[in-house]
Design a protein around this motif. Sequence first.
Motif, PDB file in Angstrom:
ATOM      1  N   ALA A 494      -5.328 -55.298   1.188  1.00  0.00           N
ATOM      2  CA  ALA A 494      -6.732 -54.889   1.363  1.00  0.00           C
ATOM      3  C   ALA A 494      -6.833 -53.662   2.266  1.00  0.00           C
ATOM      4  N   TYR A 529     -18.424 -55.678  -7.976  1.00  0.00           N
ATOM      5  CA  TYR A 529     -19.148 -56.893  -7.591  1.00  0.00           C
ATOM      6  C   TYR A 529     -20.002 -57.427  -8.731  1.00  0.00           C
ATOM      7  N   ALA A 535     -13.358 -58.911  -3.993  1.00  0.00           N
ATOM      8  CA  ALA A 535     -12.274 -58.428  -3.136  1.00  0.00           C
ATOM      9  C   ALA A 535     -12.222 -56.903  -3.130  1.00  0.00           C
ATOM     10  N   MET A 538     -15.271 -55.208  -1.548  1.00  0.00           N
ATOM     11  CA  MET A 538     -15.255 -55.201  -0.085  1.00  0.00           C
ATOM     12  C   MET A 538     -14.195 -54.258   0.468  1.00  0.00           C
ATOM     13  N   HIS A 539     -13.082 -54.086  -0.260  1.00  0.00           N
ATOM     14  CA  HIS A 539     -12.057 -53.127   0.180  1.00  0.00           C
ATOM     15  C   HIS A 539     -12.623 -51.710   0.163  1.00  0.00           C
ATOM     16  N   GLU A 573     -21.925 -58.142   1.149  1.00  0.00           N
ATOM     17  CA  GLU A 573     -21.080 -58.597   2.258  1.00  0.00           C
ATOM     18  C   GLU A 573     -21.788 -59.665   3.074  1.00  0.00           C
ATOM     19  N   SER A 597     -13.106 -62.316  -1.559  1.00  0.00           N
ATOM     20  CA  SER A 597     -12.519 -61.518  -0.484  1.00  0.00           C
ATOM     21  C   SER A 597     -11.639 -62.420   0.368  1.00  0.00           C
TER      22      SER A 597
END
Length: 702
Positions: A494, A529, A535, A538-539, A573, A597
């Motif tokens: 990540a 998303y 995941a 969010m990275h 998030e 995530s």
Amino acid sequence: LQSNSCGPGFAEENTSSEEQAMIKIDGNSCLASPSLPDFCGCSPGWSSAFYGAECFDSEVHNYLKNLGKQKSSESQNIDAKRVELEQLLMMETKNYRKTIKFYQKLLQKERRSKGPETKSMLPKLKGQLQEMKSKVQFLELVKKYVQAKQWGVETSVLPTVIHNGKADTMDMAPMDKSSLLLYYNTEKHQCNNQNGVRVLQAGTPLGLMAYLYSRNAFLEGYVQQFLYTFRYFCTQEEFLQFLLDRISSTLSSASLDPSTSLTKICNRSFYILQAWIEDCYCVDFATNTDLLGTLKEFISSKVASLNGFGERLLSLLEHASARRSGSADLCSGVDKCEEESEEGRKTLHSLCKKLSEDVSRKNFYWKLSKGVGPIAQYQRERLHTGSAALPKPCCSSFTEESSVSLARADEVGPVLLTEYSAQQLCWQLTLLQQEVFNKCHPVHFLNSRALGVKDKSIAVPKAVSAETVSLKVCNLFLSKCIQDQYLLQLLQNADSISTWVAAEIVTCHTTKRQVSLLSKFLLIAKCCYEQRNFATAMHILAGLENLIVRQLPAWKILPAKVAEIMEELKAVEVFLKSDSLCLMEGDRFKTLPTIPSAHVLAMHVQQLETGGFTMTNGAHKWTKLRNIAKVVSQVHAFQENPYTYAPDFKLQSYLRQRITRFKDADISALAADNCANFHQIAAEKHSRKIQDTLRRMKATFQ
């Protein structure tokens, strides 16, 4: 819950394996051989840990109760019902496979000819397939229910389970059942129609292990929850020794009569042992050669010559080892049959996923309130329109794939990112993330504080390797318990993606190109998303929130609609951090692929791990352990539903190389070499304009 399968997948047995199982029923005269087919796939599965007793609803109970009644006025015994259930499942699975193949042929024919007759048949056939799929899944659930009801003993017999061990490594002092386990009473339960249910609240390590032999341990989801969490109160060696002691003390005394307590204890021991191997081989046995050697030696010396389960367990261990090492040559004949069955299941699942591709393209949209701040709302307002732009399968060979060397990737630079659409890049990044996520296990997310994982955007410092992480933080596992550190690899991956995103942006030499790349990454994150790849989303958000990146002048000239995506990502998030089970709400996670995530999930588990694990009397709080098991079980739930995008190996190779190049980059140092990363003062801008004008005039006179 007809659509909820308690195993790692539905329709696990193909025709050949079912026929072999039926042959074993009549042809094997070893101890308790009539139950050998039931030991094919003993792991209760993630849904057992997640739903608990609710995994098997009243419809499953009533179906099993009425099974076989049409053939006889008297109720059939459990063995006869099991045989009939196996036959029904085999027949329904076979028909389902044939129908899927027929649907696939029609789909190909419709794409080539686009005939009106084929178009009219496809929707009807698709509806039939959904019904057949539900029926197969329901029969799989009933089969798990039958397996779960076998070999258990009443709670009053649990002290006998403890006494049957010859040499326990744990404290044998407390023999009173009330001192081993604590319960609390609840109201009438919906699943088993009892007037009241006693729910396990706490227990000593010895009592918690003994409860595995309880009649309702599998039905309540206790076995799977135990396999996820036992490392908090006992080591792998202690748990294995407990099982082996029970097998040693009952193996010679057990008989073919399934009603005796010794036979039940013996068979339940084998059942639990196989479930442990099936579900946790990669985190317990593969990382502990001494543990694996002890088990193999015991089976070879004391079990293989007396019991048919011995050969089954040895072949299972070889198969698990071969799968982990990637070597298919080590598999025995039985293992090859299992591999073919598993491949058939994956193909079946993949085909089934393609049937509902239009559903999986639904938008995962977040509406932002204009009040206090961004609040994520889960909506189904519009269909995702990108399904028509599926990337074409890459027909390049592996030599062509490897031809894009690291030097070539450096020459191309970020230009290739602009040549692909955001959706194509999203799909390939999702496939790369799925490859990493599928290697993790729910146990990897436990006790993450001991690995140095903290509540911040970059959990593991780049300068610290997985081997040198300080263990000064409180270790919640027992000191002798070996812990696999794959979670650190997930978090480092990540970090690498986030650093790559920031590095690609700050190395752009013009503000215009920075705006283009910022827009591209924001659109990629939005697409991720929406496709439930949280995941990668969010990275990318972490890369965009880098302090250097956030101060770039390009943000001021970014289009307003694109800039709004940043607020959407922040809202996502907040949503992910709000509830540990937010992605398991409803039925979307059963039909749509999901990648959570890793860092957010680890933080949720750390919250549940906060506080004491034991009561004042020393008993371990099972209610706390049960909640932890429920949260981490979603890892296996998401792994069941893979993405079926066509891979573009050339693009994936390029992305890997760029991520690898920048994974350890110093963003501030990269940004310092680029004038586009700094705000220009008005006087400097004016002087530059004059210099540019003079330069152009000088050029006209030459």
